[in-house]
Design a protein around this motif. Structure first.
Motif, PDB file in Angstrom:
ATOM      1  N   TYR A  14      30.841  89.493  15.522  1.00 56.67           N
ATOM      2  CA  TYR A  14      31.725  90.640  15.693  1.00 56.67           C
ATOM      3  C   TYR A  14      31.727  91.559  14.481  1.00 56.67           C
ATOM      4  N   LEU A  17      36.803  93.583  15.881  1.00 56.88           N
ATOM      5  CA  LEU A  17      37.450  93.143  17.117  1.00 56.88           C
ATOM      6  C   LEU A  17      38.960  93.115  16.911  1.00 56.88           C
ATOM      7  N   GLY A 366      29.411  90.549  21.820  1.00 58.07           N
ATOM      8  CA  GLY A 366      30.114  90.982  20.616  1.00 58.07           C
ATOM      9  C   GLY A 366      31.316  91.867  20.858  1.00 58.07           C
ATOM     10  N   THR A 367      31.817  91.938  22.099  1.00 61.17           N
ATOM     11  CA  THR A 367      33.079  92.633  22.346  1.00 61.17           C
ATOM     12  C   THR A 367      33.930  91.760  23.266  1.00 61.17           C
TER      13      THR A 367
END
Lengths: 375, 198
Positions: A14, A17, A366-367
């Protein structure tokens, strides 16, 4: 207690986030390798200032970045507490309420978590060493005196082993120094053994009803701490010491042959019996998993007792491995009691009402985004 | 960073002292350059003299410039009590107290099989010799409250118990004048273990 907000900067996969969690059940859904476990790990690191997966903090920093940061807002009994952990190549800095903590030991314990991940099955299936480590970690979390005793115990044992090594191969040993270190060894060993007995008894007390619940009342779990055959939990410290001393005397020649101490808490184990059978040997995969789960849920109760607040429960990839009944019982037990974060690849197979009502987060590449059931 | 040889030698020398790292050593070395030559000479002489003129007392093992040391020679001291300590520093700490009027015995270490240090490697044989005549009636064991210090005390007490000499161990627990709430858990638990009847 529960986590209200989590902010990650340059942590693992990340870059950035921001998530808010509900105080009940939060489900992170995503395909494999999308970063679900990274979120769980980040919360664990925020609590313990170290990862359960690696001892190298650099791995936690996003590839190519100089530093990483985990921030959390923790709702506790007396208000919201901001926690912050900065990871850099030079080390980590921990802040509680924006104040930097000089010692990590002052930081740890502000947020309590209990994590259950697939590798926790080793607690049941693994070697006795894994279980001794579990004992030491858990008792150590609540008793600094135990940690001190443990350190002293290992030191005395090294001293005693050094004398045995120096006399290795001889028959018989009359050395006042050896007697002195043996006395100290017995003294420290009994301290450790007594604390572990005490802890195993508490664990048993909490885990037994939990296990019965998860197994539909079919399985009875008995946890016992196993040390020397003739040492029992209800004996006095003097009696235990006499037994251990006797045993050491009986082993003297073998100790001299091998050059190491052959009896004591460093050879003990924790055993789990389900309906009278050792689950490590005779249990099915499912039974072993349930036993490990009961143990973790008992840990929640223990922490609640010690701190007066419920810890946060992290269930990483375990739901799919339990059958329907065990799943719904687990969810029922935690509902409304403990803030829980669950990861799973999909919720379609999990029809339980609790999950249907839970907050869902879709994790991909990654989200992570909050989504409602109504959407 | 490249230093001229004399100064890098000086820095290296300072770094041999305990608690001195490269930065402090460099700071000290540059300070020496600023000092007057007399002062530097005096300083270096003090270093050499301390090493050359000080020896260990042949009776008690304490550091001294005369043999036997001033404490052993002092006729006003109580020769029936011997306090056993690990290091000369411990004698100085005890002397600061001005409350103990007996003699000392410095072991220069503690028994640690792990490090290959046995009873013969520290000053224990001399202690036993010292106790052979009848003057000493009490041996106070004031080794450190560590595993090794404790084991050394127990070892000595076992050796001399049969001779009928009284052996005692100093107490450990809470520091005087401190509040209970500031004591760490381990010290508190030791203090609780060592409680006594009032």
């Amino acid at each position: 207690m529960h986590i209200e907000q989590l902010k990650l900067r340059n942590y693992r996969s990340y870059e950035s986030l921001d998530l808010s969690f509900s105080p009940n059940i939060n489900v992170l859904i995503g395909e494999n390798a999308q970063g679900k476990t990274n979120i769980m790990e980040a919360i664990y690191v925020l609590a313990m200032a170290k990862s359960h997966r690696t001892s190298n903090d650099r791995e936690l920093i996003r590839w190519g970045a100089d530093y990483g940061k985990i921030e959390g807002a923790v709702q506790r009994k007396y208000g919201v507490l901001p926690l912050e952990l900065t990871l850099s190549k030079k080390g980590k800095k921990a802040r509680v309420n924006h104040l930097e903590q000089q010692r990590l030991s002052d930081y740890i314990g502000q947020l309590n978590v209990v994590m259950f991940a697939p590798e926790d099955l080793h607690l049941i299936k693994g070697s006795p060493q894994v279980r001794r480590r579990f004992l030491d970690m858990e008792i150590g979390q609540v008793s600094r005196v135990y940690l001190h005793d443990l350190l002293q115990f290992h030191k005395v044992m090294r001293q005693r082993n050094a004398i045995l090594k120096a006399n290795q191969g001889r028959s018989g040993l009359t050395d006042v120094m050896f007697d002195v270190y043996t006395d100290q060894y017995v003294d420290m060993a009994i301290r450790i053994i007594r604390k572990r007995f005490e802890f195993a008894e508490m664990l048993q007390k909490w885990a037994e009803p939990i296990h019965k619940g998860i197994s539909r009342g079919l399985e009875e779990l008995v946890i016992t701490y196993e040390t020397l055959k003739d040492i029992e939990p209800d004996q006095s410290a003097e009696e235990m010491a006499a037994r251990l001393r006797e045993r050491l005397e009986g082993l003297r020649q073998r100790e001299l042959d091998r050059g190491v101490t052959l009896a004591g808490p460093h050879r003990d184990d924790l055993t789990f019996l389900v309906n009278g059978h050792d689950v490590q040997v005779y249990g099915s995969q499912g039974q072993q998993r349930t036993a490990a789960l009961s143990l973790k849920l008992a840990e929640i109760e223990l922490l609640r007792q010690e701190t007066g607040e419920s810890p946060v429960l992290l269930l990483d990839d375990v739901l799919s491995e339990l059958d329907d009944y065990r799943q719904s019982h687990l969810l029922n037990t935690i509902q409304g009691q403990v803030q829980t974060l669950v990861t799973t690849t999909n919720v379609d197979g999990i029809m339980h009402e609790t999950i249907q009502k839970a907050d869902l987060y879709r994790v991909s590449a990654g989200t992570a985004e909050h989504e409602n059931h109504d959407d | 960073m490249h230093y001229p040889e004399p100064i890098s030698k000086l820095i290296d020398s300072f770094m041999k002292l305990p608690g001195i790292g490269p930065k402090t050593a460099a700071r000290l070395a540059f300070h020496v350059l600023d000092m007057k030559e007399d002062t530097v000479l005096e300083f270096s002489k003090a270093l050499v003299d301390a090493k050359r003129d000080l020896t260990f007392c042949s009776v008690c093992g304490h550091i001294t410039d005369t043999d036997p040391c001033r404490i052993c020679k002092d006729e006003s001291r109580n020769k029936t009590m011997v306090c056993v300590v690990q290091e000369p520093k411990d004698v100085i700490a005890m002397e600061k107290m001005r409350d103990f009027n007996g003699l000392y015995h410095v072991l220069h270490g503690a028994i640690s099989p792990m490090d290959g240090i046995g009873p013969e490697d520290i000053n224990i044989p001399d202690l036993l010799k010292r106790l052979q005549d009848e003057t000493v009636q009490e041996v106070i064991l004031a080794t450190n409250p560590t595993i090794e210090g404790e084991a050394t005390a127990m070892y000595i007490s076992r050796l001399i118990k049969p001779s009928g000499i009284r052996t005692t161990r100093i107490a450990h627990g809470l520091p005087v004048g401190g509040d209970l709430e500031y004591a760490d858990e381990v010290t508190l638990s030791k203090a609780l273990e060592g409680r006594r009847e009032l």
